[in-house]
Design an enzyme around this catalytic site. Structure first.
Site, PDB file in Angstrom:
ATOM      1  N   GLU A   1     -67.100   8.222   4.116  1.00  0.00           N
ATOM      2  CA  GLU A   1     -67.188   9.153   2.982  1.00  0.00           C
ATOM      3  C   GLU A   1     -66.269   8.683   1.870  1.00  0.00           C
ATOM      4  O   GLU A   1     -65.546   7.694   2.020  1.00  0.00           O
ATOM      5  CB  GLU A   1     -66.819  10.574   3.430  1.00  0.00           C
ATOM      6  CG  GLU A   1     -68.021  11.503   3.583  1.00  0.00           C
ATOM      7  CD  GLU A   1     -68.803  11.717   2.278  1.00  0.00           C
ATOM      8  OE1 GLU A   1     -68.220  11.537   1.198  1.00  0.00           O
ATOM      9  OE2 GLU A   1     -69.996  12.052   2.309  1.00  0.00           O
TER      10      GLU A   1
ATOM     11  N   HIS B   1     -87.630  18.880  -7.679  1.00  0.00           N
ATOM     12  CA  HIS B   1     -86.533  18.721  -6.716  1.00  0.00           C
ATOM     13  C   HIS B   1     -85.555  19.886  -6.825  1.00  0.00           C
ATOM     14  O   HIS B   1     -85.587  20.655  -7.786  1.00  0.00           O
ATOM     15  CB  HIS B   1     -85.778  17.406  -6.959  1.00  0.00           C
ATOM     16  CG  HIS B   1     -86.500  16.198  -6.429  1.00  0.00           C
ATOM     17  ND1 HIS B   1     -87.439  15.524  -7.179  1.00  0.00           N
ATOM     18  CD2 HIS B   1     -86.445  15.567  -5.230  1.00  0.00           C
ATOM     19  CE1 HIS B   1     -87.928  14.526  -6.460  1.00  0.00           C
ATOM     20  NE2 HIS B   1     -87.345  14.520  -5.267  1.00  0.00           N
TER      21      HIS B   1
ATOM     22  N   LYS C   1     -79.906  17.904  -7.620  1.00  0.00           N
ATOM     23  CA  LYS C   1     -80.246  16.486  -7.857  1.00  0.00           C
ATOM     24  C   LYS C   1     -79.658  16.014  -9.183  1.00  0.00           C
ATOM     25  O   LYS C   1     -79.735  16.703 -10.191  1.00  0.00           O
ATOM     26  CB  LYS C   1     -81.770  16.300  -7.838  1.00  0.00           C
ATOM     27  CG  LYS C   1     -82.172  14.843  -7.937  1.00  0.00           C
ATOM     28  CD  LYS C   1     -83.597  14.617  -7.505  1.00  0.00           C
ATOM     29  CE  LYS C   1     -84.021  13.171  -7.696  1.00  0.00           C
ATOM     30  NZ  LYS C   1     -83.250  12.242  -6.870  1.00  0.00           N
TER      31      LYS C   1
ATOM     32  N   GLY D   1     -86.312   8.806  -8.520  1.00  0.00           N
ATOM     33  CA  GLY D   1     -86.608   7.389  -8.282  1.00  0.00           C
ATOM     34  C   GLY D   1     -88.043   7.216  -7.821  1.00  0.00           C
ATOM     35  O   GLY D   1     -88.713   6.231  -8.175  1.00  0.00           O
TER      36      GLY D   1
END
Ligand code: NAD
Length: 267
Positions: free
Chosen positions: A34, A155, A159, A165
């Site tokens: 992370e 979405h 986002k 994409g």
């Protein structure tokens, strides 16, 4: 047993990848990474993903765990994924990159780095979407310039990049099938008195709302009819399953940059 290192492991996709690997034969999580200031650093990634303890701590640096893996699975952002590729490059560890929003300069760098590693990069790892890519090109070729092409995507509210994409890739695929360049004919949203639609335009509309996982529609609009090709993702699991399929496939390939079309044998 394939050893996977998950980068962005506390994220929405990273957590789904950790959970999905846990229930998939032949692959296991051997490292989890992370951002260095993540509040859950050093916590067990199984607990972070809601699985219970699996004995793998969340680390803040890929370099510290890279030798534990055969493949890195990274759903983060272009900048972070490029760093992951730099680390895997030359190390013998393969990479599966799901991050979206790479600009052309970043893609050039990715292609350079992939000469020294095996990498699958795809803005959408779902099997259905990759079949949609093939079908969209075929439909565009059949219908040709008589039909207007518009691409809609929806979405969740979190986002960061727009259009998705996947929508961009659909646009590029359809443009190429119609001998057009998306840079020249892409129209990203419309407002005001924009005049009549030009026949060569490829329109793109992005919706952001609630927790929509990901919908994509390509409209081929003619006079008196339209054909719509739609894919709807119901959960993130399908992306994770695709990424695991890509991980299992890519570790047997020579160095180079691949996409899900290669993984699924759609080329
Ligand atoms: P997210 O914000 O939930 O997760 C991203 C994670 O990356 C976060 O936990 C963040 O802390 C972590 N991160 C940031 N900097 C880091 C660093 N330096 N090192 C390691 N980790 C770091 O986002 P998400 O919804 O999981 O999406 C992640 C990416 O995957 C986006 O680009 C999204 O568009 C893409 N995505 C791709 C597919 C696909 O099929 N290819 C599907 C869904 C989402």
């Amino acid at each position: 047993m394939i050893r996977a290192i998950v980068v962005g492991a506390a994220g929405r996709m990273g957590g789904t990848v950790v959970r999905t690997i846990h229930e998939t034969d032949g692959i296991e999580v051997k490292g989890a990474v992370e951002r260095p200031d993540h509040p859950l650093l050093d916590h067990d990634v199984g607990q972070v993903a809601g699985l219970g303890e699996i004995g793998i701590p969340l680390m803040g640096d890929l370099e510290r765990v890279i030798e534990k893996g055969d493949v890195v699975i990274d759903f983060t952002s272009p900048a972070v994924s490029m760093r992951s590729l730099e680390v895997t490059s030359g190390s013998g560890v393969a990479a599966v990159i799901g991050s979206t929003g790479f600009n052309p300069q970043q893609m050039e760098r990715v292609a350079q780095l992939a000469r020294k590693t095996r990498c699958v990069l795809s803005p959408n790892m779902s099997v259905g979407v990759n079949v949609m890519f093939t079908l969209a090109a075929e439909i565009a070729r059949i219908l040709g310039d008589e039909y207007d092409v518009e691409i809609l995507e929806a979405h969740h509210r979190f986002k960061k990049d727009s259009p998705s994409g996947t929508a961009m890739k659909l646009g590029e695929i359809v443009a190429s099938a119609l001998n057009r360049d998306l840079d020249d004919v892409g129209v990203f949203g419309r407002k005001g008195v924009v005049g009549e639609r030009k026949s060569q335009e490829i329109g793109m509309q992005a919706i952001r709302a609630g927790d929509i996982v990901g919908d994509h529609t390509v409209i081929f609009g003619g006079l008196g009819e339209r054909l719509e090709l739609t894919h709807r993702a119901h959960s993130r699991e399908n992306f994770a399953r695709g990424a695991i399929k890509a991980a299992k496939w890519v570790i047997t390939q020579p160095n180079g940059l691949y996409d899900m079309g290669d993984v699924l044998g759609l080329k």
